[in-house]
Every structure is written in C-alpha cells, then in structure tokens.
Design a protein around this motif. Structure first.
Motif, PDB file in Angstrom:
ATOM      1  N   GLN A   5      -4.950  -2.757  -4.236  1.00 31.15           N
ATOM      2  CA  GLN A   5      -4.664  -1.890  -5.378  1.00 31.15           C
ATOM      3  C   GLN A   5      -5.567  -2.151  -6.580  1.00 31.15           C
ATOM      4  O   GLN A   5      -5.394  -1.539  -7.625  1.00 31.15           O
ATOM      5  CB  GLN A   5      -3.206  -2.065  -5.816  1.00 31.15           C
ATOM      6  N   GLY A  48       5.004  -2.855  -5.361  1.00 25.35           N
ATOM      7  CA  GLY A  48       4.595  -3.068  -3.978  1.00 25.35           C
ATOM      8  C   GLY A  48       5.102  -4.400  -3.487  1.00 25.35           C
ATOM      9  O   GLY A  48       5.846  -5.090  -4.166  1.00 25.35           O
ATOM     10  N   TRP A  91      -0.911  -6.407  -0.321  1.00 23.10           N
ATOM     11  CA  TRP A  91      -0.797  -5.059  -0.894  1.00 23.10           C
ATOM     12  C   TRP A  91      -1.534  -5.007  -2.234  1.00 23.10           C
ATOM     13  O   TRP A  91      -2.296  -4.077  -2.486  1.00 23.10           O
ATOM     14  CB  TRP A  91       0.684  -4.696  -1.088  1.00 23.10           C
TER      15      TRP A  91
END
Length: 161
Positions: A36, A27, A32
């Motif tokens: 996650q 990513g 981001w």
C-alpha cells in the motif's frame, strides 16, 4: 463477530479541527501494508497501526521491527514528512505480550536517530479489551482513537517536520 470500529468516520470528525491531509486505509498485516506504500504519496503524516497479527502468527519481534523500519523508509521516499508507528496493543496471551514488549524495545532503540520516524507508546488499558482478549470494547476503541488524535495534534503543534 462484531463490526469493525468506524475509524474513518471517527477520525474525520476529530481531525477536522487540525490542518492535515489524512486518509484511513485499514488492512491486515505488514505484507498488506508493504503493498500500500504508493497510497501514501502526498500525505505529510502517516501513522502505521499494524503488526499485532504478524506477531501472533509467527513473525519474530526483530523481523517485524526490521520490516516496519523498511516500510517507514519507503513511505518517506513517497513524500511523507513524518511516519508514526504506535506500539502494539496488549492481548490476553502472555507470550504475545512478551514479543510485543521486545518489539517495542527494538523500535525505541532502532529509530530514535531519525527524527522523521516516531515510535509512539500507547497508554494501554486492560479494561478496554473485549472478551476475546484481542479486540477492544467500543469505549476502548474510542479511547484509543482519542490517544491517536492527541498524538497527531501533538506532532502538528510541535512542528516535527
């Protein structure tokens, strides 16, 4: 623009020789990665290889280090036993490299107290870089992955968890 280096396939081929449950999630950036964290549940070892684009786009070294530390703590709360954060790869931009060195210094000094968080300094070679000054040449990616595999094997062999 070239293809992204096949990290998943290359890691799979080389990590099959050690007993560790792993996955590759690629990513862009700390924002981001913060989204996650839930995907880290069930993994013993998590390696976070992000941050360079954040520094290049206005994030300060101190802010990135603080966010990486929070991210590592969140991953540990998800059940990981060890989080490894490699240093950033150098680029052809002098001011970026100064920020990357500042970030590395902060990370080395800030997380040495917690044995569950390891900051890993890469062996960085200018000859690995592509013409754009940011990405690696194919042999540079291969060498970087060799260092990553060596680091994972070293961690496993030294029973750091």
């Amino acid at each position: 623009m070239g293809r992204m280096y096949p990290y998943r396939r290359w890691l799979g081929e080389h990590l099959s020789q050690v007993s560790v449950r792993w996955n590759w999630r690629g990513g862009a950036g700390i924002s981001w990665a913060e989204q996650q964290v839930g995907h880290c549940a069930g993994f013993q070892l998590v390696v976070i290889m992000i941050g360079g684009n954040d520094l290049a786009n206005g994030c300060t070294a101190a802010e990135l280090a603080e966010r990486m530390g929070r991210l590592a703590q969140q991953i540990l709360r998800e059940g990981a036993e060890l989080v490894v954060i490699p240093s950033l790869w150098p680029r052809s931009n002098v001011s970026y490299n100064a920020l990357a060195r500042q970030y590395a210094s902060i990370m080395e000094n800030s997380y040495s107290y917690d044995p569950r968080i390891t900051f890993w300094l890469w062996d960085r070679r200018q000859a690995w870089r592509n013409y754009d000054g940011v990405h690696f040449l194919p042999h540079g990616y291969q060498q970087a992955m060799r260092y990553l595999i060596a680091m994972v094997v070293w961690v496993l062999n030294h029973n750091l968890w």
